[in-house]
Design an enzyme around this catalytic site. Structure first.
Site, PDB file in Angstrom:
ATOM      1  N   ASP A  86       0.842  -1.195   0.000  1.00  0.00           N
ATOM      2  CA  ASP A  86       0.000   0.000   0.000  1.00  0.00           C
ATOM      3  C   ASP A  86       0.879   1.249   0.000  1.00  0.00           C
ATOM      4  OD1 ASP A  86      -2.886   1.097   0.618  1.00  0.00           O
ATOM      5  OD2 ASP A  86      -1.525   2.189   1.943  1.00  0.00           O
ATOM      6  N   TYR A 113       2.962   9.799  -0.294  1.00  0.00           N
ATOM      7  CA  TYR A 113       4.034   9.221   0.531  1.00  0.00           C
ATOM      8  C   TYR A 113       5.408   9.487  -0.086  1.00  0.00           C
ATOM      9  CZ  TYR A 113       0.198   6.433   2.623  1.00  0.00           C
ATOM     10  OH  TYR A 113      -0.964   6.014   3.223  1.00  0.00           O
ATOM     11  N   LYS A 160      -2.658   5.996  -4.346  1.00  0.00           N
ATOM     12  CA  LYS A 160      -3.770   6.914  -4.049  1.00  0.00           C
ATOM     13  C   LYS A 160      -3.570   8.269  -4.710  1.00  0.00           C
ATOM     14  CE  LYS A 160      -3.725   4.707   0.502  1.00  0.00           C
ATOM     15  NZ  LYS A 160      -2.332   4.550   0.911  1.00  0.00           N
ATOM     16  N   HIS A 213      -7.556   9.579  -1.855  1.00  0.00           N
ATOM     17  CA  HIS A 213      -6.903   9.478  -0.546  1.00  0.00           C
ATOM     18  C   HIS A 213      -7.810   9.952   0.604  1.00  0.00           C
ATOM     19  CE1 HIS A 213      -2.571   9.170   1.142  1.00  0.00           C
ATOM     20  NE2 HIS A 213      -3.431   8.919   2.100  1.00  0.00           N
TER      21      HIS A 213
END
Ligand code: NAP
Length: 271
Positions: A48, A53, A78, A111
């Site tokens: 994930d 990120y 996402k 997200h």
């Protein structure tokens, strides 16, 4: 029985490994690369990540270098929470797709229903606009399934009332004591897979004395009992660690909690 390779089947028939490796707060570069390589060596088959990120490039490289067949792997990313327009969503997908460089994504998520700087604000129209791009990407086979994250019942109702594809998954903050009753019930009723993020409450559960007592009785760790609890509820856990021994420990959850253990864990929410 292995949580690493057993799957949940989403409403569109796509199979998703029952435990996923979380990568939030793992910096791009050696840390993300090494953690994902370790996770794949241990046997995780579901990773994930997210554009936000900043580590998709390392995730993709670790996957490619691992030698594990792409077909055996499930990769989620996402679209940033701040993006609420069609052009932005298309650009975000292209960025993620080229950073990962793994061919079609397995699951693409919005997200959050609102930007992180404005939690709770109304972006219903923007979410619908973004979702229509998700539907296109899904039809084109650029992503094998589409979903949302941090959506509550109102967010889900307004999105599904105005669009064609019901999200295949909703990734929400879910752990012992934070089981998201109404959203989880809505998702189960509409065949939306619930993915539980922060199954250890980002580490806060680890010194919980009540969970520790159950774990001691079972000869398991607090992390293992906490992760197993999600599986017992048919919620997909996404534990994160950069520590090899913990990455392994978090995947060793092929044991059962008794009805009494589960009932006790259920009551911890009322503390
Ligand atoms: P988490 O998995 O609940 O907890 C991670 C923390 O617990 C880290 O500090 C980790 O330390 C520690 N830890 C992990 N396993 C342990 C063990 N066996 N024993 C002791 N300590 C342990 O945290 P999370 O990162 O908040 O959530 C997991 C994943 O969910 C994220 O990585 C991300 O993929 C996803 N997520 C999604 C959203 C969203 O908005 N969609 C938001 C948050 C998270 P070390 O790393 O130092 O070992």
């Amino acid at each position: 029985m292995s949580a690493l390779t057993d799957t949940f089947r989403m409403a569109n028939g796509v199979e998703i490994p029952k435990i996923g490796f979380g990568t939030w707060q793992i910096p791009n570069g050696p840390e993300a690369y090494d953690s994902v390589r370790t996770a794949l060596e241990v046997g995780y088959r579901h990773i994930d990540t997210a554009l936000a990120y900043g580590n998709e490039e390392s995730v993709g490289r670790a996957v490619k270098d691992s030698g594990v067949d792409r077909d055996e792997l499930f990769i989620t990313t996402k679209c940033p929470a701040e993006i609420k327009d069609a052009a932005g969503a298309r650009r975000a997908f292209e960025r993620s797709s080229s950073a990962l460089d793994l061919g079609p994504v397995d699951l693409y998520l919005i997200h959050a229903p609102w930007p992180w700087t404005a939690i709770g604000t109304d972006h219903r129209a923007g979410n619908i606009e973004v979702w229509k791009v998700f539907e296109e990407l899904y039809e084109q086979g650029r992503t094998r399934s589409i979903g949302v994250s941090n959506f509550d019942v109102d967010d889900l109702e307004s999105l599904t009332a105005a669009t064609d594809v019901v999200p295949h998954a909703n990734q929400i903050r879910w752990f012992v004591g934070n089981t998201q009753g109404p959203t989880t019930a809505w998702c189960k009723q509409h065949d939306v897979l619930v993915e539980g993020y922060s199954p250890l409450a980002t580490g806060e559960l680890l010194d919980d004395e009540d969970i520790a007592a159950i774990a001691k009785r079972l000869g398991k760790s607090v992390a293992q009992v906490s992760i197993r609890y999600l599986l017992e509820k048919d919620v997909l856990p996404l534990p994160k660690s950069t520590t090899p021994s913990r990455i392994r420990e978090n995947a060793e959850v092929d044991f059962e909690l008794s009805a009494e253990d589960i009932a006790e864990l259920d009551t911890l929410g009322a503390r």
